[in-house]
Every structure is written in C-alpha cells, then in structure tokens.
Design a protein around this motif. Structure first.
Motif, PDB file in Angstrom:
ATOM      1  N   UNK A  13      -4.398  -5.557   2.295  1.00 56.44           N
ATOM      2  CA  UNK A  13      -4.125  -4.565   1.261  1.00 56.44           C
ATOM      3  C   UNK A  13      -4.510  -5.120  -0.102  1.00 56.44           C
ATOM      4  N   UNK A  14      -4.793  -4.213  -1.018  1.00 60.04           N
ATOM      5  CA  UNK A  14      -5.214  -4.594  -2.365  1.00 60.04           C
ATOM      6  C   UNK A  14      -4.008  -4.909  -3.240  1.00 60.04           C
ATOM      7  N   UNK A  15      -4.148  -5.937  -4.079  1.00 61.27           N
ATOM      8  CA  UNK A  15      -3.157  -6.208  -5.123  1.00 61.27           C
ATOM      9  C   UNK A  15      -3.890  -6.293  -6.460  1.00 61.27           C
ATOM     10  N   UNK A  51       0.101  -3.888  -5.908  1.00 60.84           N
ATOM     11  CA  UNK A  51       0.618  -4.943  -6.782  1.00 60.84           C
ATOM     12  C   UNK A  51       1.658  -5.716  -5.981  1.00 60.84           C
ATOM     13  N   UNK A  52       2.361  -6.649  -6.623  1.00 59.01           N
ATOM     14  CA  UNK A  52       3.411  -7.398  -5.937  1.00 59.01           C
ATOM     15  C   UNK A  52       4.719  -7.225  -6.696  1.00 59.01           C
ATOM     16  N   UNK A 103       3.323  -4.122  -2.824  1.00 62.02           N
ATOM     17  CA  UNK A 103       3.862  -2.779  -2.942  1.00 62.02           C
ATOM     18  C   UNK A 103       2.764  -1.863  -3.465  1.00 62.02           C
ATOM     19  N   UNK A 104       2.946  -0.557  -3.266  1.00 64.23           N
ATOM     20  CA  UNK A 104       1.988   0.399  -3.793  1.00 64.23           C
ATOM     21  C   UNK A 104       1.498   1.363  -2.731  1.00 64.23           C
ATOM     22  N   UNK A 151       3.420   7.337  -5.599  1.00 68.36           N
ATOM     23  CA  UNK A 151       2.734   6.295  -6.353  1.00 68.36           C
ATOM     24  C   UNK A 151       1.785   6.806  -7.432  1.00 68.36           C
ATOM     25  N   UNK A 152       1.172   7.953  -7.201  1.00 61.56           N
ATOM     26  CA  UNK A 152       0.220   8.485  -8.179  1.00 61.56           C
ATOM     27  C   UNK A 152       0.855   9.543  -9.061  1.00 61.56           C
ATOM     28  N   UNK A 153       1.960  10.130  -8.569  1.00 58.53           N
ATOM     29  CA  UNK A 153       2.650  11.134  -9.343  1.00 58.53           C
ATOM     30  C   UNK A 153       2.078  12.527  -9.203  1.00 58.53           C
ATOM     31  N   UNK A 154       1.303  12.748  -8.147  1.00 58.33           N
ATOM     32  CA  UNK A 154       0.711  14.056  -7.930  1.00 58.33           C
ATOM     33  C   UNK A 154       0.325  14.229  -6.488  1.00 58.33           C
TER      34      UNK A 154
END
Length: 267
Positions: A44-46, A53-54, A61-62, A256-259
């Motif tokens: 996963x991307x951080x 992120x961490x 998380x994310x 997470x994105x709010x939409x």
C-alpha cells in the motif's frame, strides 16, 4: 537433411517448448499459492494522504489500506501490509515482496509493459497548485518556473513532456506530502498533484494561501499484479466489481476523500 535429423530437431524444439511452459506454470502466482502460505501480502502507498499515510503507531491508514483490508476479508486470510513510496511500488512487486499492490497506481501503457493492472478502484483529478498571488491559469503560465512533482508518479510525465518547451526546472520529491511541503515553503513555484492529496495537505496545515490553479485530467488507479498472475488479476477484478456494487468501495471514498466514488472506467 535426413528424416532422422528432422525428427531429432523437432523433438528438441518440442522439449524446449514444454520446458518453457512448465517454467511459466511453475512461477505463475495463483490464489492457491496465497492460500497455501496462510497470509496475503499487500503493498500500500504511504506519504500521500488521504490515500495513504501512517498513524501515530506506525500503521498504514487511508483509502488504500481500507481497500486492502476489504480484499483480505474476501480472500479470508490475515493481511501483511507492506508500506511503499511511489518509486518503490513496482520494484517491490517484481521482487516478490508483495503479492499485489493496492497503491494508487495509474495503469499507464509504459507500466503495463512490466506489470498487469486490474480495473480501477479509485480515481482523482490532477491539478496544478500554487500560491494565490501566482498568475497561473494555463500550462503556458508555468514557463520558466521551478515546479515540484512526486517522483515516479504519473503526473511527473506531464512536466517532463513540457520541460523543454516551457523551460521548466523540475524538482522531484519522494511522495505527495513532501511535494506539497515544498510548495508551502516556497521551494517551488507550483506543483502538479492529485486533488484529494493536495486538499488534505492544505486542510491539515490550515493553509489559506495555496489553491488549485487548473485541472488537466482524471487519473484512475488500479490494483497491480505481476505479469504472470492472470488468475489473481481476474479474481481482483471480480472483487473490485463486487465492492463497487455492494457499496463498500463508496463507503471508503466517503470516509477518506469526503465524497462519493466517481464513475470508474473499465477495460
């Protein structure tokens, strides 16, 4: 050439072909391989909130981490999360450090020469961001400027393609968070990046002087597997379709994105 020589050559070629097929089948990754191991390893991307992120304990998380957890749930195995920065994503996959990636990776033709992509599971707008007082409305307004971008990202090519024409000075950073910080600190005049990451960084900082100048495209993101993992890719396609239909993927987007989840392309 005698008949015996013809038969000998044909036999040799047949044996070589069978050996190559056997080697291919031996190295092809399947769901059975993952199940036999007893856990699934997902990259996963951080460094790119809200997609990755961490937290304070060092856990990923994310958006990507939540989607990876959904996939692991449907596999029915414990998940080992491997945290990756953009430049390390495909190398980690090719080195067999992960089974597949849920790492905000755009399915570009160049990348598809090395790996295989699923149908997209997320998407965002790509934009140019700068300080409010900076007169930027089009690509031409970036002429002669110092710009920042996430190294190894799909938007890096947007700057590279225009580097000579616009006399750009391109500074490359290891993730979206560092790229945004370069803009906040005045290290660069403008940056190219995803709207969700930029908006999250602006909100977290309480920044009031940075804004989107213009958008230049939509980037879909796919899960990624090795070139020989056909069965795994198809299974992941099925899961993405399923969690789109049952609302679980939309819930991740809302969180997470709010939409709501945007309309995602298929191929």
């Amino acid at each position: 050439m005698t008949l015996m020589k013809h038969l000998k050559i044909a036999g040799t070629l047949l044996a070589l072909g069978a050996g190559m097929l056997a080697a291919s089948q031996a190295t092809a990754q399947t769901m059975a391989d993952i199940t036999k191991r007893g856990k699934v390893r997902i990259g996963v991307l951080i460094g790119a909130p809200p997609y990755g992120s961490v937290d304070s304990t060092g856990n990923a998380i994310g958006y990507d981490a939540d989607v990876a957890a959904l996939v692991a749930k449907y596999i029915g195995l414990p998940m080992e999360v491997v945290q990756l920065t953009p430049p390390s994503r495909i190398p980690a996959l090719e080195a067999n450090k992960v089974d597949f990636l849920v790492a905000t990776l755009a399915p570009t033709p160049e990348r598809a020469k090395a790996v295989m992509f699923t149908i997209p599971y997320s998407a965002f707008q790509m934009g140019i961001y700068a300080k409010k007082g900076t007169p930027i409305k089009t690509w031409a307004d970036l002429k002669g400027r110092k710009v920042g971008v996430n190294r190894g990202s799909s938007v890096e090519r947007e700057f590279v393609n225009r580097e000579k024409e616009l006399n750009l000075t391109i500074l490359r950073f290891e993730d979206d968070s560092t790229t945004m910080q370069a803009l906040f600190s005045g290290q660069v005049d403008a940056i190219a990046g995803p709207d969700a990451q930029a908006n999250a960084a602006i909100k977290a900082r309480g920044e009031t002087e940075t804004e989107a100048k213009f958008f230049f495209g939509m980037q879909p993101n796919s899960m990624t597997v090795r070139k020989d993992a056909y069965e795994l890719k198809q299974w992941l396609n099925n899961v993405i379709y399923y969690i789109k239909q049952n609302g679980e993927l939309n819930a991740v987007s809302e969180k997470w994105v709010g939409g709501p989840l945007p309309t995602l392309p298929t191929f």
